[in-house]
Design a protein around this motif. Structure first.
Motif, PDB file in Angstrom:
ATOM      1  N   ASP A 108       0.802  -1.220   0.000  1.00  0.00           N
ATOM      2  CA  ASP A 108       0.000   0.000   0.000  1.00  0.00           C
ATOM      3  C   ASP A 108       0.837   1.274   0.000  1.00  0.00           C
ATOM      4  O   ASP A 108       0.289   2.377  -0.116  1.00  0.00           O
ATOM      5  CB  ASP A 108      -0.955   0.005   1.195  1.00  0.00           C
ATOM      6  CG  ASP A 108      -1.997  -1.088   1.085  1.00  0.00           C
ATOM      7  OD1 ASP A 108      -2.544  -1.269  -0.015  1.00  0.00           O
ATOM      8  OD2 ASP A 108      -2.253  -1.782   2.098  1.00  0.00           O
ATOM      9  N   VAL A 109       2.145   1.148   0.176  1.00  0.00           N
ATOM     10  CA  VAL A 109       3.050   2.301   0.102  1.00  0.00           C
ATOM     11  C   VAL A 109       4.188   1.977  -0.864  1.00  0.00           C
ATOM     12  O   VAL A 109       4.545   0.818  -1.044  1.00  0.00           O
ATOM     13  CB  VAL A 109       3.602   2.706   1.487  1.00  0.00           C
ATOM     14  CG1 VAL A 109       2.524   3.284   2.364  1.00  0.00           C
ATOM     15  CG2 VAL A 109       4.267   1.551   2.169  1.00  0.00           C
ATOM     16  N   VAL A 110       4.741   3.023  -1.476  1.00  0.00           N
ATOM     17  CA  VAL A 110       5.823   2.848  -2.450  1.00  0.00           C
ATOM     18  C   VAL A 110       7.025   3.647  -1.965  1.00  0.00           C
ATOM     19  O   VAL A 110       6.919   4.857  -1.732  1.00  0.00           O
ATOM     20  CB  VAL A 110       5.388   3.340  -3.853  1.00  0.00           C
ATOM     21  CG1 VAL A 110       6.524   3.197  -4.845  1.00  0.00           C
ATOM     22  CG2 VAL A 110       4.158   2.590  -4.324  1.00  0.00           C
ATOM     23  N   ALA A 111       8.163   2.971  -1.814  1.00  0.00           N
ATOM     24  CA  ALA A 111       9.410   3.617  -1.398  1.00  0.00           C
ATOM     25  C   ALA A 111      10.353   3.664  -2.599  1.00  0.00           C
ATOM     26  O   ALA A 111      10.722   2.633  -3.143  1.00  0.00           O
ATOM     27  CB  ALA A 111      10.047   2.841  -0.253  1.00  0.00           C
ATOM     28  N   THR A 112      10.712   4.891  -3.008  1.00  0.00           N
ATOM     29  CA  THR A 112      11.544   5.078  -4.196  1.00  0.00           C
ATOM     30  C   THR A 112      12.792   5.877  -3.832  1.00  0.00           C
ATOM     31  O   THR A 112      12.673   6.954  -3.240  1.00  0.00           O
ATOM     32  CB  THR A 112      10.758   5.851  -5.278  1.00  0.00           C
ATOM     33  OG1 THR A 112       9.489   5.228  -5.455  1.00  0.00           O
ATOM     34  CG2 THR A 112      11.497   5.884  -6.585  1.00  0.00           C
ATOM     35  N   ILE A 128      15.173   8.579   0.441  1.00  0.00           N
ATOM     36  CA  ILE A 128      14.016   7.773   0.054  1.00  0.00           C
ATOM     37  C   ILE A 128      12.775   8.660   0.051  1.00  0.00           C
ATOM     38  O   ILE A 128      12.534   9.422   0.982  1.00  0.00           O
ATOM     39  CB  ILE A 128      13.801   6.591   1.028  1.00  0.00           C
ATOM     40  CG1 ILE A 128      15.022   5.683   1.042  1.00  0.00           C
ATOM     41  CG2 ILE A 128      12.547   5.818   0.681  1.00  0.00           C
ATOM     42  CD1 ILE A 128      15.271   4.962  -0.251  1.00  0.00           C
ATOM     43  N   MET A 129      11.983   8.531  -1.006  1.00  0.00           N
ATOM     44  CA  MET A 129      10.694   9.212  -1.092  1.00  0.00           C
ATOM     45  C   MET A 129       9.605   8.142  -0.955  1.00  0.00           C
ATOM     46  O   MET A 129       9.619   7.145  -1.678  1.00  0.00           O
ATOM     47  CB  MET A 129      10.557   9.930  -2.430  1.00  0.00           C
ATOM     48  CG  MET A 129       9.208  10.614  -2.605  1.00  0.00           C
ATOM     49  SD  MET A 129       9.063  11.501  -4.163  1.00  0.00           S
ATOM     50  CE  MET A 129       9.136  10.164  -5.334  1.00  0.00           C
ATOM     51  N   VAL A 130       8.675   8.344  -0.030  1.00  0.00           N
ATOM     52  CA  VAL A 130       7.600   7.382   0.202  1.00  0.00           C
ATOM     53  C   VAL A 130       6.269   8.025  -0.155  1.00  0.00           C
ATOM     54  O   VAL A 130       5.968   9.134   0.277  1.00  0.00           O
ATOM     55  CB  VAL A 130       7.592   6.881   1.665  1.00  0.00           C
ATOM     56  CG1 VAL A 130       6.433   5.938   1.904  1.00  0.00           C
ATOM     57  CG2 VAL A 130       8.904   6.200   2.004  1.00  0.00           C
ATOM     58  N   THR A 131       5.482   7.317  -0.965  1.00  0.00           N
ATOM     59  CA  THR A 131       4.158   7.786  -1.364  1.00  0.00           C
ATOM     60  C   THR A 131       3.146   6.653  -1.174  1.00  0.00           C
ATOM     61  O   THR A 131       3.526   5.496  -1.006  1.00  0.00           O
ATOM     62  CB  THR A 131       4.138   8.234  -2.838  1.00  0.00           C
ATOM     63  OG1 THR A 131       4.556   7.137  -3.652  1.00  0.00           O
ATOM     64  CG2 THR A 131       5.034   9.424  -3.079  1.00  0.00           C
ATOM     65  N   LYS A 132       1.874   7.009  -1.235  1.00  0.00           N
ATOM     66  CA  LYS A 132       0.816   6.002  -1.171  1.00  0.00           C
ATOM     67  C   LYS A 132       0.674   5.352  -2.540  1.00  0.00           C
ATOM     68  O   LYS A 132       0.738   6.037  -3.557  1.00  0.00           O
ATOM     69  CB  LYS A 132      -0.513   6.635  -0.769  1.00  0.00           C
ATOM     70  CG  LYS A 132      -0.498   7.276   0.597  1.00  0.00           C
ATOM     71  CD  LYS A 132      -1.866   7.790   0.965  1.00  0.00           C
ATOM     72  CE  LYS A 132      -1.974   9.260   0.713  1.00  0.00           C
ATOM     73  NZ  LYS A 132      -3.241   9.834   1.154  1.00  0.00           N
ATOM     74  N   ALA A 133       0.474   4.044  -2.578  1.00  0.00           N
ATOM     75  CA  ALA A 133       0.259   3.347  -3.847  1.00  0.00           C
ATOM     76  C   ALA A 133      -1.035   3.846  -4.498  1.00  0.00           C
ATOM     77  O   ALA A 133      -1.103   3.988  -5.713  1.00  0.00           O
ATOM     78  CB  ALA A 133       0.218   1.839  -3.632  1.00  0.00           C
ATOM     79  N   ASP A 134      -2.053   4.111  -3.681  1.00  0.00           N
ATOM     80  CA  ASP A 134      -3.310   4.686  -4.159  1.00  0.00           C
ATOM     81  C   ASP A 134      -3.396   6.106  -3.603  1.00  0.00           C
ATOM     82  O   ASP A 134      -3.597   6.282  -2.396  1.00  0.00           O
ATOM     83  CB  ASP A 134      -4.502   3.853  -3.680  1.00  0.00           C
ATOM     84  CG  ASP A 134      -5.846   4.450  -4.055  1.00  0.00           C
ATOM     85  OD1 ASP A 134      -5.871   5.440  -4.832  1.00  0.00           O
ATOM     86  OD2 ASP A 134      -6.873   3.933  -3.581  1.00  0.00           O
ATOM     87  N   PRO A 135      -3.230   7.132  -4.437  1.00  0.00           N
ATOM     88  CA  PRO A 135      -3.235   8.508  -3.939  1.00  0.00           C
ATOM     89  C   PRO A 135      -4.515   8.892  -3.191  1.00  0.00           C
ATOM     90  O   PRO A 135      -4.510   9.809  -2.379  1.00  0.00           O
ATOM     91  CB  PRO A 135      -3.084   9.363  -5.205  1.00  0.00           C
ATOM     92  CG  PRO A 135      -2.599   8.441  -6.252  1.00  0.00           C
ATOM     93  CD  PRO A 135      -3.044   7.063  -5.874  1.00  0.00           C
TER      94      PRO A 135
END
Length: 186
Positions: A108-112, A128-135
Motif C-alpha cells: 500500500d506504500v511505495v518507497a523510491t 528515500i521518497m515514500v508515497t501512497k500506492a493509491d493517492p
C-alpha cells in the motif's frame, strides 16, 4: 342451518392480533436479552465507525522500488548501475483511522530512492521518497526510514573474439577429426 357470520374486512382484527404477539414477545425475557445484545452491537458499530479514531501504525518490510525511468535517465547518462542494495526494505509510519490502517500492507506504500544526486560509482547514501500506492487512500504517511545505502558501479560491455586451441587432443583410430569452432564466436 348455520347462521351467516359477519366478516370483518377492515383489518382491525389482524392488527389487534399482531399487537398481542408483539406484546407477548416483549414480555419474554429471552427475546428481550437477544434484542438488547443486538441493539448494543449496532450502537457499538455506529460509534466505532463514526468516531474519529486516529491511530499510528508501522508498516515493516516495505521494498525499495527503483524506478526504471529514473534509472535510465539519471544513471544511464552516467553509465552507472545499482549493483548492491536494491533489495532492501524500510519501515514506514502511517497515521489514519484505525479500520483503514489496520489493513495496510507493504504493497500500500511505495518507497523510491531519489537518484538525481548520484554522480559517481561507489557506495552512496540515498534519500528515500515514500508515497501512497493509491493517492486517494485515506491515510497519511507520518515518517519513514530517510535513507538507504546503495552501491553503484559502471558496467561496460566489450566484445572479444574467441578461438579454439587444443593441441593435445588426439583422435582415436577410426575417427575423423574436424576443425574445432567456438560457439558463440564472440
Amino acid at each position: 342451518r348455520k347462521k351467516a357470520e359477519s366478516v370483518n374486512y377492515s383489518g382491525k382484527g389482524r392488527k389487534m392480533k399482531n399487537k398481542l404477539i408483539f406484546s407477548n414477545l416483549l414480555d419474554n425475557n429471552r427475546v428481550l436479552r437477544v434484542l438488547s445484545v443486538f441493539l448494543a452491537f449496532i450502537a457499538w458499530l455506529v460509534v466505532a465507525i463514526t468516531i474519529d479514531d486516529t491511530r499510528i501504525e508501522i508498516i515493516d518490510n516495505v521494498p525499495i522500488k527503483i524506478n526504471t525511468t529514473d534509472l535510465n535517465s539519471t544513471l544511464g547518462a552516467r553509465k552507472l548501475s545499482v549493483i548492491e542494495g536494491a533489495e532492501q526494505t524500510i519501515s514506514v509510519r502511517v497515521e489514519g483511522i484505525s479500520y483503514v490502517i489496520g489493513n495496510l500492507t507493504p504493497d500500500d506504500v511505495v518507497a523510491t530512492p531519489i537518484l538525481t544526486s548520484i554522480v559517481d560509482a561507489g557506495e552512496q547514501e540515498v534519500q528515500i521518497m515514500v508515497t501512497k500506492a493509491d493517492p486517494n487512500a485515506n491515510f497519511k504517511i507520518a515518517s519513514h526510514t530517510p535513507t538507504v545505502k546503495l552501491n553503484f558501479d559502471r558496467i561496460t560491455t566489450k566484445t572479444f573474439p574467441l578461438s579454439v586451441d587444443a593441441p593435445n587432443i588426439r583422435v582415436a583410430e577410426g575417427y575423423l577429426r574436424q576443425s574445432m569452432t567456438a560457439s558463440p564466436s564472440e
